[in-house]
Scaffold this active site. Structure first.
Site, PDB file in Angstrom:
ATOM      1  N   GLY A   1       0.295   1.060  -4.993  1.00 31.53           N
ATOM      2  CA  GLY A   1      -0.681   0.092  -4.499  1.00 31.53           C
ATOM      3  C   GLY A   1      -1.952   0.760  -3.995  1.00 31.53           C
TER       4      GLY A   1
ATOM      5  N   LYS B   1       8.236  -2.781  -3.518  1.00 27.49           N
ATOM      6  CA  LYS B   1       9.526  -2.413  -4.098  1.00 27.49           C
ATOM      7  C   LYS B   1      10.027  -3.579  -4.968  1.00 27.49           C
ATOM      8  CE  LYS B   1      13.555  -0.552  -1.639  1.00 27.49           C
ATOM      9  NZ  LYS B   1      14.482  -0.526  -2.639  1.00 27.49           N
ATOM     10  N   ALA B   2      10.571  -3.272  -6.145  1.00 32.90           N
ATOM     11  CA  ALA B   2      11.027  -4.337  -7.054  1.00 32.90           C
ATOM     12  C   ALA B   2      12.237  -5.066  -6.475  1.00 32.90           C
ATOM     13  CB  ALA B   2      11.385  -3.729  -8.403  1.00 32.90           C
TER      14      ALA B   2
ATOM     15  N   SER C   1       2.089   1.948 -16.203  1.00 28.94           N
ATOM     16  CA  SER C   1       2.707   3.268 -16.355  1.00 28.94           C
ATOM     17  C   SER C   1       1.686   4.379 -16.158  1.00 28.94           C
ATOM     18  CB  SER C   1       3.337   3.427 -17.735  1.00 28.94           C
ATOM     19  OG  SER C   1       3.841   4.756 -17.854  1.00 28.94           O
ATOM     20  N   GLY C   2       2.154   5.477 -15.620  1.00 32.14           N
ATOM     21  CA  GLY C   2       1.289   6.641 -15.444  1.00 32.14           C
ATOM     22  C   GLY C   2       1.493   7.284 -14.096  1.00 32.14           C
ATOM     23  N   GLY C   3       2.408   6.710 -13.292  1.00 37.03           N
ATOM     24  CA  GLY C   3       2.695   7.283 -11.975  1.00 37.03           C
ATOM     25  C   GLY C   3       1.474   7.224 -11.077  1.00 37.03           C
TER      26      GLY C   3
ATOM     27  N   HIS D   1       9.435   0.935 -22.597  1.00 35.28           N
ATOM     28  CA  HIS D   1       8.645   2.170 -22.425  1.00 35.28           C
ATOM     29  C   HIS D   1       9.419   3.157 -21.543  1.00 35.28           C
ATOM     30  CE1 HIS D   1       6.139   4.594 -19.743  1.00 35.28           C
ATOM     31  NE2 HIS D   1       5.245   4.680 -20.706  1.00 35.28           N
ATOM     32  N   ASN D   2       9.919   2.672 -20.433  1.00 31.88           N
ATOM     33  CA  ASN D   2      10.658   3.560 -19.521  1.00 31.88           C
ATOM     34  C   ASN D   2      11.953   4.048 -20.153  1.00 31.88           C
ATOM     35  OD1 ASN D   2       8.617   2.773 -17.793  1.00 31.88           O
ATOM     36  ND2 ASN D   2       9.953   2.565 -16.020  1.00 31.88           N
TER      37      ASN D   2
ATOM     38  N   GLU E   1      11.087   6.778 -22.250  1.00 37.61           N
ATOM     39  CA  GLU E   1      10.781   7.902 -21.330  1.00 37.61           C
ATOM     40  C   GLU E   1      12.078   8.637 -20.930  1.00 37.61           C
ATOM     41  OE1 GLU E   1       8.167   6.661 -18.044  1.00 37.61           O
ATOM     42  OE2 GLU E   1       9.546   7.660 -16.679  1.00 37.61           O
ATOM     43  N   TYR E   2      13.118   7.877 -20.629  1.00 37.51           N
ATOM     44  CA  TYR E   2      14.422   8.484 -20.303  1.00 37.51           C
ATOM     45  C   TYR E   2      14.896   9.378 -21.450  1.00 37.51           C
ATOM     46  CZ  TYR E   2      16.146   5.912 -16.100  1.00 37.51           C
ATOM     47  OH  TYR E   2      16.365   5.437 -14.840  1.00 37.51           O
TER      48      TYR E   2
ATOM     49  N   HIS F   1      40.608 -12.693 -38.427  1.00 34.03           N
ATOM     50  CA  HIS F   1      39.194 -13.003 -38.226  1.00 34.03           C
ATOM     51  C   HIS F   1      38.454 -13.312 -39.524  1.00 34.03           C
ATOM     52  CE1 HIS F   1      39.169 -12.187 -33.948  1.00 34.03           C
ATOM     53  NE2 HIS F   1      39.870 -11.088 -34.168  1.00 34.03           N
TER      54      HIS F   1
ATOM     55  N   LEU G   1       0.841  -1.205   0.000  1.00 34.97           N
ATOM     56  CA  LEU G   1       0.000   0.000   0.000  1.00 34.97           C
ATOM     57  C   LEU G   1       0.871   1.248   0.000  1.00 34.97           C
ATOM     58  CD1 LEU G   1      -2.792  -1.253   2.423  1.00 34.97           C
ATOM     59  CD2 LEU G   1      -2.866  -1.107  -0.074  1.00 34.97           C
TER      60      LEU G   1
ATOM     61  N   LYS H   1       7.288  -2.778 -20.715  1.00 39.30           N
ATOM     62  CA  LYS H   1       7.292  -1.658 -19.757  1.00 39.30           C
ATOM     63  C   LYS H   1       8.713  -1.110 -19.585  1.00 39.30           C
ATOM     64  CE  LYS H   1       5.892   1.256 -16.598  1.00 39.30           C
ATOM     65  NZ  LYS H   1       6.737   1.448 -15.485  1.00 39.30           N
TER      66      LYS H   1
HETATM   67  N1  LIG Z   1       5.815   5.529  -8.116  1.00 40.75           N
HETATM   68  C1  LIG Z   1       5.659   5.445  -9.447  1.00 40.75           C
HETATM   69  O1  LIG Z   1       5.417   6.435 -10.162  1.00 40.75           O
HETATM   70  C2  LIG Z   1       5.716   4.096 -10.121  1.00 40.75           C
HETATM   71  C3  LIG Z   1       5.242   3.987 -11.434  1.00 40.75           C
HETATM   72  C4  LIG Z   1       5.244   2.737 -12.058  1.00 40.75           C
HETATM   73  C5  LIG Z   1       5.735   1.643 -11.387  1.00 40.75           C
HETATM   74  N2  LIG Z   1       6.209   1.774 -10.102  1.00 40.75           N
HETATM   75  C6  LIG Z   1       6.688   0.561  -9.451  1.00 40.75           C
HETATM   76  O2  LIG Z   1       5.703   0.125  -8.519  1.00 40.75           O
HETATM   77  C7  LIG Z   1       6.335  -0.567  -7.437  1.00 40.75           C
HETATM   78  C8  LIG Z   1       5.917   0.092  -6.129  1.00 40.75           C
HETATM   79  O3  LIG Z   1       6.346   1.435  -6.164  1.00 40.75           O
HETATM   80  P1  LIG Z   1       5.777   2.558  -5.176  1.00 40.75           P
HETATM   81  O4  LIG Z   1       6.154   3.858  -5.789  1.00 40.75           O
HETATM   82  O5  LIG Z   1       4.347   2.291  -4.856  1.00 40.75           O
HETATM   83  O6  LIG Z   1       6.685   2.278  -3.888  1.00 40.75           O
HETATM   84  P2  LIG Z   1       6.567   2.854  -2.408  1.00 40.75           P
HETATM   85  O7  LIG Z   1       5.555   3.938  -2.312  1.00 40.75           O
HETATM   86  O8  LIG Z   1       7.952   3.117  -1.962  1.00 40.75           O
HETATM   87  O9  LIG Z   1       6.002   1.588  -1.597  1.00 40.75           O
HETATM   88  C9  LIG Z   1       6.770   0.460  -1.464  1.00 40.75           C
HETATM   89  C10 LIG Z   1       5.907  -0.685  -0.965  1.00 40.75           C
HETATM   90  O10 LIG Z   1       6.757  -1.844  -0.938  1.00 40.75           O
HETATM   91  C11 LIG Z   1       6.650  -2.438   0.338  1.00 40.75           C
HETATM   92  N3  LIG Z   1       7.883  -3.126   0.673  1.00 40.75           N
HETATM   93  C12 LIG Z   1       9.134  -2.634   0.632  1.00 40.75           C
HETATM   94  N4  LIG Z   1      10.021  -3.580   0.973  1.00 40.75           N
HETATM   95  C13 LIG Z   1       9.301  -4.698   1.254  1.00 40.75           C
HETATM   96  C14 LIG Z   1       9.644  -6.010   1.660  1.00 40.75           C
HETATM   97  N5  LIG Z   1      10.925  -6.368   1.833  1.00 40.75           N
HETATM   98  N6  LIG Z   1       8.642  -6.899   1.842  1.00 40.75           N
HETATM   99  C15 LIG Z   1       7.357  -6.537   1.644  1.00 40.75           C
HETATM  100  N7  LIG Z   1       6.965  -5.316   1.266  1.00 40.75           N
HETATM  101  C16 LIG Z   1       7.933  -4.398   1.054  1.00 40.75           C
HETATM  102  C17 LIG Z   1       6.372  -1.288   1.277  1.00 40.75           C
HETATM  103  O11 LIG Z   1       5.847  -1.787   2.473  1.00 40.75           O
HETATM  104  P3  LIG Z   1       6.072  -1.029   3.890  1.00 40.75           P
HETATM  105  O12 LIG Z   1       4.940  -0.044   3.980  1.00 40.75           O
HETATM  106  O13 LIG Z   1       6.006  -2.109   4.880  1.00 40.75           O
HETATM  107  O14 LIG Z   1       7.419  -0.360   3.823  1.00 40.75           O
HETATM  108  C18 LIG Z   1       5.356  -0.497   0.455  1.00 40.75           C
HETATM  109  O15 LIG Z   1       4.079  -1.058   0.530  1.00 40.75           O
HETATM  110  C19 LIG Z   1       7.836  -0.512  -7.735  1.00 40.75           C
HETATM  111  O16 LIG Z   1       8.211  -1.659  -8.453  1.00 40.75           O
HETATM  112  C20 LIG Z   1       7.953   0.705  -8.623  1.00 40.75           C
HETATM  113  O17 LIG Z   1       9.127   0.676  -9.418  1.00 40.75           O
HETATM  114  C21 LIG Z   1       6.192   2.970  -9.456  1.00 40.75           C
END
Ligand SMILES: NC(=O)c1ccc[n+]([C@@H]2O[C@H](COP(=O)([O-])OP(=O)(O)OC[C@H]3O[C@@H](n4cnc5c(N)ncnc54)[C@H](OP(=O)(O)O)[C@@H]3O)[C@@H](O)[C@H]2O)c1
Length: 470
Positions: free
Chosen positions: A15, A77-78, A130-132, A187-188, A191-192, A452, A11, A184
């Site tokens: 999320g 987190k990825a 995608s779309g933040g 795509h990114n 974007e860069y 070669h 979340l 994706k």
């Molecule tokens: N932000 C963007 O614009 C965007 C756009 C496209 C894709 N994404 C991708 O979407 C994904 C999430 O990004 P976000 O921006 O939503 O991240 P975020 O706001 O930093 O949230 C990270 C989430 O990961 C959880 N987490 C971190 N480490 C964990 C672990 N070891 N085990 C279980 N849960 C863990 C956190 O839980 P806690 O609350 O417990 O820390 C939190 O729910 C990433 O892969 C990111 O690259 C992001």
């Protein structure tokens, strides 16, 4: 309460917003987060939508709250956190259930995870979103990879929450296993490149012509009404117009010129090279971010080298040339992205549909732009040799636009203004339009020092030159 249709683990920014989007579209969502305090706090903040959210305190409770077959989105987190989350969920799942990773995963990880879960009869979908934050909440572009029959189970949800382009959902099943996450990633990468090219125009206008952020922003606003209309040009204009509430200075002037580069841009470049490609505009953009991070070294460099005295003596670069140059460079960046997708599709046997990919990028995603509809149309007809720049409409646009790009790159070089992505785009274009290149000399060099061998232009493979005689 009836069982929820889908689960959401994680979340954070993405999320929370995706869960609200799903709930707003009428689906019940069971939610869980590692830090459990965030769960109730999220549900309580959801207003009327909280009625469609089920707060779950453990992975087991989340699974128990779901209708079968169970489908659970992970947005954490990825990397290792995704594996940890899968390990926490899998023991509670039964054959036929599925896990959907909607984060920015490396597609190699997605392929590995899909294969591992298949052993337990579980489906795994790698879903690029995608779309933040705004897109996640109100309609992202969604790139899906995995088994078609698994996608069929969640397709109604995915299409409901996706952005729409004149009613067409910007979501598609693009291929098996890692196909969605690969698309994706590319795509990114685009974007860069797109962001870097806009920043290069900003640099030319700021450092070459002394224009203010407000004036540059106003120019971008005008451009955003024409062929360059795009989300990134639009937000660049808005960023340049913003004022720092603390100092009253243009906001952009108080931001340190230092950026990181995490996963997807770098992965695009690595995968391109691995597939025998070169996405040089994207590489230039990733490289520029790396150079930006070396700020202390750049400060030292400025002290050592005197400013460039303009070597050109010609007129300053006109706005129309800059506009056309950005258009050309941007088309070339997309072209390199599509060529990379084509190479990956062949290598992994994904059968990627380039037309559909361009279509689902028309709304919702960060690289959405007016040009994507034309790119989709060109890709539907078929890209000659996998090259967008050869598609008749784009070839016609690139003629005059690359003349402008050439003038801009030359003038910027003479003024000592770095334009790595523009220069990479021009070099690629000039390479692709020339049948007789210079690699014959490289083949001769390789044969000279390493025997070669080479292919003769008048026939004969694995030939050798008379180097001992020279
Ligand atoms: N932000 C963007 O614009 C965007 C756009 C496209 C894709 N994404 C991708 O979407 C994904 C999430 O990004 P976000 O921006 O939503 O991240 P975020 O706001 O930093 O949230 C990270 C989430 O990961 C959880 N987490 C971190 N480490 C964990 C672990 N070891 N085990 C279980 N849960 C863990 C956190 O839980 P806690 O609350 O417990 O820390 C939190 O729910 C990433 O892969 C990111 O690259 C992001």
């Amino acid at each position: 309460m009836a069982k929820a249709r889908i689960g959401m683990v994680g979340l954070g920014v993405m999320g929370r917003n995706l869960a609200l989007n799903i709930a707003e579209n009428g689906f019940g969502v069971a939610v869980y987060n590692r830090t459990t305090a965030r769960i109730a706090e999220f549900v309580d903040s959801a207003g009327d939508l909280s009625a469609r959210l089920v707060a779950c305190e453990t992975p087991a409770a989340l699974v128990a709250a779901l209708a079968k077959p169970r489908a659970i989105i992970i947005l954490v987190k990825a990397g290792a956190p995704v594996d940890a989350t899968i390990a926490a969920l899998a023991p509670h799942l039964a054959p036929g259930d599925m896990i959907i990773d909607a984060g920015n995963a490396n597609f190699h990880d997605t392929r590995r995870r899909e294969a591992a879960l298949a052993d337990d009869g579980l489906s795994f979908i790698g879903m690029g979103v995608s779309g933040g934050e705004e897109g996640a909440r109100h309609g992202p572009s969604i790139m899906v990879g995995g088994k078609a029959e698994a996608y069929a189970v969640i397709r109604d949800i995915v299409e409901a929450i996706a952005a729409k382009y004149h009613g067409d959902p910007c979501a598609a099943h693009l291929g098996p296993d890692g196909a969605g996450h690969f698309v994706k990633t590319v795509h990114n990468g685009i974007e860069y490149a797109d962001m870097q090219m806009i920043a290069e125009v900003y640099g030319i206008l700021r450092d070459g012509q002394g224009r203010s952020p407000g004036a540059i922003g106003a120019l971008f606003t005008r451009w955003n009404k024409g062929a360059l209309k795009s989300y990134l040009v639009e937000i660049s204009a808005r960023v340049l117009a913003a004022v720092d509430p603390e100092t009253g200075a243009p906001m952009v002037d108080v931001i340190v010129d230092k950026a990181g580069q995490k996963g997807t841009g770098r992965w695009t470049v690595i995968e391109a090279l691995g597939l025998g490609q070169s996405a040089s505009t994207i590489e230039a953009a990733v490289g520029a971010r790396s150079w930006s991070a070396a700020r202390d070294a750049r400060l030292a460099g400025e002290a050592i080298f005197a400013p460039v005295v303009d070597q050109g003596g010609g007129p300053e670069i006109g706005d129309d040339d800059l506009q056309s140059a950005l258009l050309a460079a941007k088309i070339i960046a997309y072209a390199q992205g599509f060529a990379l997708l084509d190479a990956a599709s062949q290598h992994y046997n994904w059968q990627l549909d380039m037309g559909r990919i361009a279509e689902i990028w028309r709304e919702g995603c960060i690289i959405r732009s007016a040009m994507l509809n034309d790119m989709a149309a060109a890709a539907r007809v078929g890209l000659p040799h996998g090259q967008l720049i050869f598609a008749p409409d784009f070839a016609q646009k690139l003629g005059p636009a690359t003349d402008a790009l050439r003038r801009v790159v030359a003038a910027a070089a003479l003024q000592g203004l770095p334009t790595p992505a523009f220069a990479a785009a021009l070099a690629y274009f000039d390479t692709m339009r020339r049948a007789h290149g210079t690699t014959n000399l490289i083949q001769a060099q390789r044969d000279f020092f390493g025997a070669h061998g080479f292919e003769r232009s008048d026939g004969g493979l694995d030939q050798h030159g008379p180097w001992a005689m020279s």
